[in-house]
Scaffold this motif. Structure first.
Motif, PDB file in Angstrom:
ATOM      1  N   GLY A  54      90.024  21.948 -35.448  1.00  0.00           N
ATOM      2  CA  GLY A  54      88.385  21.196 -35.113  1.00  0.00           C
ATOM      3  C   GLY A  54      88.853  19.952 -34.611  1.00  0.00           C
ATOM      4  N   THR A  55      89.989  19.316 -34.632  1.00  0.00           N
ATOM      5  CA  THR A  55      90.307  18.494 -34.224  1.00  0.00           C
ATOM      6  C   THR A  55      91.328  18.280 -33.323  1.00  0.00           C
ATOM      7  N   GLU A  79      83.771  12.765 -43.643  1.00  0.00           N
ATOM      8  CA  GLU A  79      83.794  13.326 -44.523  1.00  0.00           C
ATOM      9  C   GLU A  79      84.305  11.981 -46.014  1.00  0.00           C
ATOM     10  N   ARG A  88      92.437  11.400 -49.923  1.00  0.00           N
ATOM     11  CA  ARG A  88      90.744  11.846 -48.731  1.00  0.00           C
ATOM     12  C   ARG A  88      90.111  10.594 -48.961  1.00  0.00           C
ATOM     13  N   ASP A 107      92.047  18.459 -38.933  1.00  0.00           N
ATOM     14  CA  ASP A 107      92.043  19.902 -38.852  1.00  0.00           C
ATOM     15  C   ASP A 107      92.757  20.634 -37.487  1.00  0.00           C
ATOM     16  N   THR A 142      86.132  11.691 -39.149  1.00  0.00           N
ATOM     17  CA  THR A 142      86.233  11.623 -39.966  1.00  0.00           C
ATOM     18  C   THR A 142      85.677  10.128 -40.904  1.00  0.00           C
ATOM     19  N   HIS A 192      92.950  13.721 -42.285  1.00  0.00           N
ATOM     20  CA  HIS A 192      91.605  14.873 -42.240  1.00  0.00           C
ATOM     21  C   HIS A 192      91.664  15.726 -41.307  1.00  0.00           C
ATOM     22  N   TRP A 252      85.317  18.660 -35.497  1.00  0.00           N
ATOM     23  CA  TRP A 252      85.478  18.647 -37.277  1.00  0.00           C
ATOM     24  C   TRP A 252      86.780  18.405 -37.731  1.00  0.00           C
ATOM     25  N   ALA A 253      86.472  17.552 -39.069  1.00  0.00           N
ATOM     26  CA  ALA A 253      88.150  17.353 -39.536  1.00  0.00           C
ATOM     27  C   ALA A 253      87.855  17.917 -40.797  1.00  0.00           C
ATOM     28  N   LYS A 254      88.828  18.607 -41.989  1.00  0.00           N
ATOM     29  CA  LYS A 254      89.100  19.294 -42.979  1.00  0.00           C
ATOM     30  C   LYS A 254      87.980  18.209 -44.420  1.00  0.00           C
TER      31      LYS A 254
END
Length: 219
Positions: free
Chosen positions: A60-61, A27, A47, A57, A24, A55, A78-80
């Motif tokens: 990914g999250t 990003e 964001r 995904d 988080t 954030h 991973w996040a968006k």
């Protein structure tokens, strides 16, 4: 008790905060630095917040880290991606370097921060074991995940941050040609993982960063 001896619930409790914060804040750092150079895209979309829900995904999250946690192996996620409109930047080619480096730099600061948490755990000692052990485990998890994310994102492969940095450093013509390879970035990364090369590539720098933090903090 070692990290491997923790129950599933214990592993989730240890890893969940470090993983969420690692992806988080990474990003948010991109979006915040972009805003300093003139692009408020991330800010206008809400964001620039530490609320992980903004954030998250699904794959990914949630799914990938969850599956890896169940398998007891390497924790990754991973996040968006925070949207950045390079057209809004004051000096797009140069400024994208700083925007790209913001994420890995945030991971470095978090790794050090989690190192402080781990140090506090050790300083509390055996007489406060109930609080000390969770801090030590969570601190180590935070150092590890942030070290891995930092080094992974610095690989000179688009769309990773290292690829963005390289594109910004290359002469304009070479940068344009290199940027055309972005569509091949994910397949290249998957190939590296499947071949078992990723751990060999990331292992030495991750180990160096971790041991450096331990040495600096006297852990």
């Amino acid at each position: 008790m070692s990290m491997d001896e923790l129950t599933l619930v214990g592993r989730i409790a240890v890893w969940i905060l470090p993983v969420i914060f690692a992806i988080t804040v990474h990003e948010v750092a991109h979006g915040w630095v972009a805003s300093q150079f003139g692009d408020n895209t991330a800010k206008s979309l809400g964001r620039l917040t530490l609320n992980p829900i903004s954030h998250m995904d699904l794959v990914g999250t949630v799914i990938v880290p969850g599956v890896l946690l169940l398998l007891g192996g390497f924790i990754f996620g991973w996040a968006k991606p925070v949207p950045v409109n390079w057209h809004n930047l004051k000096n797009p080619k140069r400024d994208m370097i700083y925007v790209a480096l913001a994420g890995p730099f945030a991971n470095l600061l978090m790794a050090i921060g989690w190192g402080v948490v781990m140090k506090i755990g050790y300083m509390m000692g055996a007489q406060n074991e109930y609080f000390a052990i969770p801090l030590i485990y969570m601190g180590y998890a935070g150092i590890f995940i942030n070290s891995v994310l930092m080094m992974l994102n610095l690989l000179p492969i688009l769309p990773l941050d290292g690829g963005r940095v390289l594109a910004g450093l290359l002469p304009m013509r070479a940068s344009i040609e290199f940027s055309k390879l972005e569509r091949l970035g994910f397949p290249i990364l998957v190939f590296i993982i499947v071949m078992g090369w990723l751990s060999k590539i990331l292992g030495p720098p991750v180990y160096f960063l971790q041991t450096s933090i331990f040495k600096i903090l006297g852990i």
